[in-house]
Every structure is written in structure tokens, then in C-alpha cells.
Write a protein that holds these residues in place. Structure first.
Motif, PDB file in Angstrom:
ATOM      1  N   ILE A 144     -36.321 -38.911  65.942  1.00 37.49           N
ATOM      2  CA  ILE A 144     -37.764 -38.824  65.745  1.00 37.49           C
ATOM      3  C   ILE A 144     -38.070 -39.262  64.317  1.00 37.49           C
TER       4      ILE A 144
ATOM      5  N   LEU B 131     -39.539 -39.814  76.723  1.00 35.16           N
ATOM      6  CA  LEU B 131     -40.422 -40.109  75.601  1.00 35.16           C
ATOM      7  C   LEU B 131     -40.865 -41.570  75.601  1.00 35.16           C
ATOM      8  N   CYS B 132     -42.158 -41.773  75.361  1.00 34.31           N
ATOM      9  CA  CYS B 132     -42.692 -43.135  75.234  1.00 34.31           C
ATOM     10  C   CYS B 132     -42.949 -43.508  73.783  1.00 34.31           C
ATOM     11  N   GLY B 133     -42.551 -42.661  72.867  1.00 32.75           N
ATOM     12  CA  GLY B 133     -42.700 -42.914  71.439  1.00 32.75           C
ATOM     13  C   GLY B 133     -41.829 -41.939  70.676  1.00 32.75           C
ATOM     14  N   ASN B 134     -41.628 -42.234  69.408  1.00 31.40           N
ATOM     15  CA  ASN B 134     -40.794 -41.333  68.599  1.00 31.40           C
ATOM     16  C   ASN B 134     -41.354 -41.142  67.190  1.00 31.40           C
TER      17      ASN B 134
ATOM     18  N   MET C 120     -43.938 -39.119  64.744  1.00 35.32           N
ATOM     19  CA  MET C 120     -44.653 -37.850  64.645  1.00 35.32           C
ATOM     20  C   MET C 120     -45.244 -37.727  63.239  1.00 35.32           C
TER      21      MET C 120
ATOM     22  N   ASN D 203     -46.801 -34.597  73.284  1.00 37.32           N
ATOM     23  CA  ASN D 203     -47.718 -35.752  73.316  1.00 37.32           C
ATOM     24  C   ASN D 203     -46.980 -37.085  73.340  1.00 37.32           C
ATOM     25  N   LEU D 204     -45.723 -37.081  72.905  1.00 35.27           N
ATOM     26  CA  LEU D 204     -44.934 -38.312  72.923  1.00 35.27           C
ATOM     27  C   LEU D 204     -44.359 -38.607  74.306  1.00 35.27           C
TER      28      LEU D 204
END
Length: 312
Positions: free
Chosen positions: A10, A167-170, A172, A184-185
Motif C-alpha cells: 500500500i 483491490l482495484c488500487g493501492n 491511501m 474503499n480500495l
């Protein structure tokens, strides 16, 4: 459902773009704060364990609270220090889960311990003759163990729902891993996860706060019938607890507010300060507050210092 990537780390973007000297200055400040928290809380834990005059329910609950402050600060400070020193704003996904578990259980344990402490004050002030019969050493130990065990088990169940999240993103916008932002990710949301999250918030925050409110309403009501001296003595033991509770509750409120509502845009520095306030101020405030405000702890600390000076 969107296809996610197999992220193994992350990226925390809450770290500001600071020059080399400023980073080392902040590292030194964090080190001093962390050592102060460790020394202050450990000292009072030792004082309570060694002084027989403090082997009473209220101080046993305080000891548990101080242990929790060490637990929560240890989940935060080392990662901040390492990231500043190495100029690295990434952490592994495994450590992210671990940090979320530690910081969230820290908050849960704090709320529940403060609730148990308010009940202890309620019984002590409203039912003084039955106090020793109700708050036996066994029941005190059982309450402390129950608080820690219950919070650990309940949040582990909640966290286990996240282990299968894709997860579609990393990225934060924090300096530490946040439970809500991690969800939310995710590429998709789980209704079971959301429902259990609400249940967890109710049983570890709403119910304890309700118990605290009820206890202090009853305490204030009965104190009105006391003499001036008795009223002062009764309320003096409650004051540090109320201050600690207000500080912790407000810290949680503002942290929740800034995490949940993206439309509330604030400068990056303010967001970092608000984000760290709760996790830095409470572990530092509690030992100082209780050491100053509670007469027995103050006297034991004073005698201990004087005896050491006398020996020297």
C-alpha cells in the motif's frame, strides 16, 4: 465486478514532501514522543503493580488502560519512524492488515475500558457499602480479560472479511493504514462486511458511550445530595476519566469525519495532524493526567522519587 490487481503493498501518500533536514527533525521528535509514552505508561504500570495501596479496582483498570496505550502507540510510531528515515511511503499489505487490527482494537479497548471504569466509579459512589462485594478482585480481572478478548475476537472476525477483498488500487491518503480507506480500495463492497462493521461500531462505541453517559448522570445526580467536601472528593476521581473520554471521543469523531467525507477538503498538513492527534495525544495525555489528578498515584510517585533521592 471489476478485475483487481494482486497488490502486495500500500502506498501512503499522507507523507508530505519534506527536505532531508526536516525529515530527520521529525524523526527525532517522534522518537522523543514515543520514548516519553513508553516511559510514562511503563512507570505507572510498575507503580500500580508494586504499591499495595493501589491494588484496588480503579487502579487495576488504569493499569489495563496504560498497557493499551503502549499497545496502540507501538502499532503506529515504529512504522512512522521507519518510513521517515528510509524516505519510503509504502508498506506491505500484510503489515497494513496488522496495523489496522492493532489500531482499531486499540480504539475499541480504550472505549470499553473507559466504560468499565465509569461503571466502577458509579458503584463506588452510588453504592459504597456494596462496592467491595461487587467489585471483587476476581470480577475485576474477569472484566479486564473480557474487554481485551472480546475486542480482539470481534475485530478479527471483521478483518477476516477483508482477506478475500480484491483491490482495484493501492494508494491511501494517510500516514498509516486506515480500515475505511482500505475497504474503499476494494473492487466491490460486501453487504455482510458493512453490516458487521455497523454492529461492531454499536457494541464497542455506542453501547460503551451510553453506559458512560448513564453512569455519570447517576453520579452527578447523587453527588448533589453530598456535602461540599464529599462532593469534591467524589468528583475528583471522575475528572481525569471525563477529560480522557472527551479527548478520545473528539479525536475519534474528527478522524472519522475526515476519513468518511471526501468533500471536506482541508490542507494536507491539517489532515496529517488530525490523523495523528488521536494516536499520539491519548497515550501521552492519560499517564500525565492520572498521575497529576489522582491523589494516591501522586503520593506514591512522590514517595518513590524522594526515596530514590534519599538513597542517592
Amino acid at each position: 465486478m471489476e478485475n483487481g490487481a494482486n497488490f502486495t503493498f500500500i502506498r501512503l501518500t499522507g507523507y508530505l514532501n519534506l527536505d532531508f533536514k526536516m525529515k530527520y527533525f521529525l524523526f527525532a521528535v517522534l522518537t522523543v514522543l514515543y520514548l516519553t509514552i513508553i516511559c510514562a505508561n511503563s512507570f505507572l504500570i510498575g507503580v500500580i503493580c508494586l504499591a499495595k495501596i493501589l491494588h484496588k479496582p480503579m487502579y487495576m483498570f488504569l493499569c489495563s488502560l496504560f498497557v493499551n496505550e503502549l499497545y496502540g502507540s507501538t502499532a503506529l510510531f515504529p512504522s512512522l519512524q521507519v518510513n521517515l528515515l528510509l524516505n519510503d511511503n509504502t508498506i506491505s499489505l500484510v503489515y497494513c492488515y496488522l496495523q489496522i487490527f492493532c489500531l482499531c482494537t486499540y480504539a475499541m479497548i480504550d472505549f470499553c475500558t473507559l466504560a468499565v471504569m465509569s461503571f466502577d466509579r458509579y458503584v463506588s459512589i452510588c453504592y459504597p457499602l456494596q462496592y467491595n462485594k461487587i467489585m471483587t478482585p476476581f470480577r475485576v480481572g474477569l472484566l479486564i480479560a473480557l474487554v481485551w478478548t472480546y475486542c480482539f475476537i470481534q475485530f478479527f472476525i471483521f478483518l477476516s472479511f477483508k482477506f478475500k477483498l480484491q483491490l482495484c488500487g493501492n494508494v491511501m491518503e494517510k500516514v498509516w493504514c486506515d480500515n475505511y480507506l482500505l475497504v474503499n480500495l476494494a473492487c466491490s463492497k460486501s453487504s455482510l462486511h458493512n453490516a458487521y462493521g455497523i454492529y461492531l461500531a454499536v457494541v464497542t462505541a455506542v453501547i460503551p458511550l451510553t453506559l458512560i453517559f448513564y453512569s455519570y448522570t447517576r453520579i452527578i445526580k447523587i453527588c448533589l445530595s453530598f456535602s461540599k467536601e464529599a462532593k469534591k472528593k467524589a468528583l475528583s476521581t471522575c475528572t481525569p476519566h471525563i477529560i480522557s473520554l472527551l479527548n478520545f471521543t473528539l479525536g475519534c469523531f474528527f478522524e472519522t469525519l475526515q476519513s468518511r467525507f471526501d468533500e471536506i477538503r482541508t490542507p494536507a498538513l491539517i489532515r496529517v495532524i488530525v490523523s495523528l492527534y488521536l494516536l499520539m495525544c491519548q497515550p501521552l495525555l492519560n499517564p500525565i493526567l492520572y498521575a497529576i489528578r489522582l491523589k494516591n498515584i501522586r503520593l506514591v510517585c512522590k514517595n518513590l522519587v524522594l526515596s530514590k533521592i534519599g538513597i542517592a
